[in-house]
Design an enzyme around this catalytic site. Sequence first.
Site, PDB file in Angstrom:
ATOM      1  N   THR A   1      -9.417  80.208 133.779  1.00  0.00           N
ATOM      2  CA  THR A   1      -8.712  80.108 132.494  1.00  0.00           C
ATOM      3  C   THR A   1      -9.691  80.329 131.341  1.00  0.00           C
ATOM      4  O   THR A   1      -9.584  79.708 130.271  1.00  0.00           O
ATOM      5  CB  THR A   1      -7.957  78.755 132.320  1.00  0.00           C
TER       6      THR A   1
ATOM      7  N   LYS B   1      -7.997  89.891 139.224  1.00  0.00           N
ATOM      8  CA  LYS B   1      -6.973  88.883 139.479  1.00  0.00           C
ATOM      9  C   LYS B   1      -5.631  89.480 139.042  1.00  0.00           C
ATOM     10  O   LYS B   1      -5.536  90.036 137.944  1.00  0.00           O
ATOM     11  CB  LYS B   1      -7.307  87.634 138.657  1.00  0.00           C
TER      12      LYS B   1
ATOM     13  N   GLU C   1     -12.456  77.495 142.205  1.00  0.00           N
ATOM     14  CA  GLU C   1     -12.207  77.806 140.781  1.00  0.00           C
ATOM     15  C   GLU C   1     -11.696  76.535 140.116  1.00  0.00           C
ATOM     16  O   GLU C   1     -10.676  75.968 140.529  1.00  0.00           O
ATOM     17  CB  GLU C   1     -11.156  78.912 140.635  1.00  0.00           C
TER      18      GLU C   1
HETATM   19  C1  3PG Z   1      -4.032  80.184 137.542  1.00  0.00           C
HETATM   20  O1  3PG Z   1      -4.539  79.379 136.781  1.00  0.00           O
HETATM   21  O2  3PG Z   1      -4.641  81.137 138.003  1.00  0.00           O
HETATM   22  C2  3PG Z   1      -2.596  80.010 137.930  1.00  0.00           C
HETATM   23  O3  3PG Z   1      -1.897  79.289 136.976  1.00  0.00           O
HETATM   24  C3  3PG Z   1      -2.440  79.358 139.234  1.00  0.00           C
HETATM   25  O4  3PG Z   1      -1.117  79.458 139.596  1.00  0.00           O
HETATM   26  P1  3PG Z   1      -0.521  78.513 140.708  1.00  0.00           P
HETATM   27  O5  3PG Z   1      -0.626  77.111 140.170  1.00  0.00           O
HETATM   28  O6  3PG Z   1       0.903  78.959 140.867  1.00  0.00           O
HETATM   29  O7  3PG Z   1      -1.329  78.676 141.960  1.00  0.00           O
END
Ligand code: 3PG
Length: 208
Positions: free
Chosen positions: A67, A127, A40
């Site tokens: 995102t 998610k 991702e």
């Molecule tokens: C995301 O973009 O899904 C999260 O911000 C990831 O979170 P993390 O950096 O704590 O893994």
Amino acid sequence: MNILNLINKTRLLPLTTLTSREDVEPLCDILLDASIPYIEITLRDQRTLEIIDEFKKFPDIHLGIGTIRTIEHIDIAAEADASFLITPGFSESLANHAALKNIPMIPGVQTPSEIIKANEAGFSTLKFFPAELSGGVSRLNTYKSVFPDIKFIPTGGITYENTLSYLALDNVLAVGASALIPSDLIQSKSWEEIKNKLEKSKELISNC
Ligand code: 3PG
């Protein structure tokens, strides 16, 4: 193969933000070596938009774009031949647009209402974000009996140390984490270190 089946095989969803085109090839090599043929890439930096087409050179990697917050993001992901989309929250219009573009989506949810809405829209793998700040393992444990047909990919605050407690839940398909491929290690081009981190996590979960 269906992207969720692929993710379910390793139970790890590495995510990162890329800002340099030259980082794509070493990253794809590491992922393929680790038998994790997907990633991702989050849309959190303007520079990412300019380089994600580089993944087209690596057709063995299923590119996920994360995102996703707007219709335009979905169009950008479609242009980059993305294999899947991840949103931080649930939106019916985003879900409809992803369907129109024929790209599988993993919508983000936190609350029961969001889970019901996403499920009504046809999603059963979601998610769970931001996982640690939203009650983490105990909340997902509660969701087990309320939403027995829903699988979650907790993301946000997942570390090497708490990974196993999430994966022990049978409603957790996989964990998503930037800690698997830390962006500071990408910045410093510490490819060997990234490779070791991924291997260490794979080893950690190999017995669970
Ligand atoms: C995301 O973009 O899904 C999260 O911000 C990831 O979170 P993390 O950096 O704590 O893994």
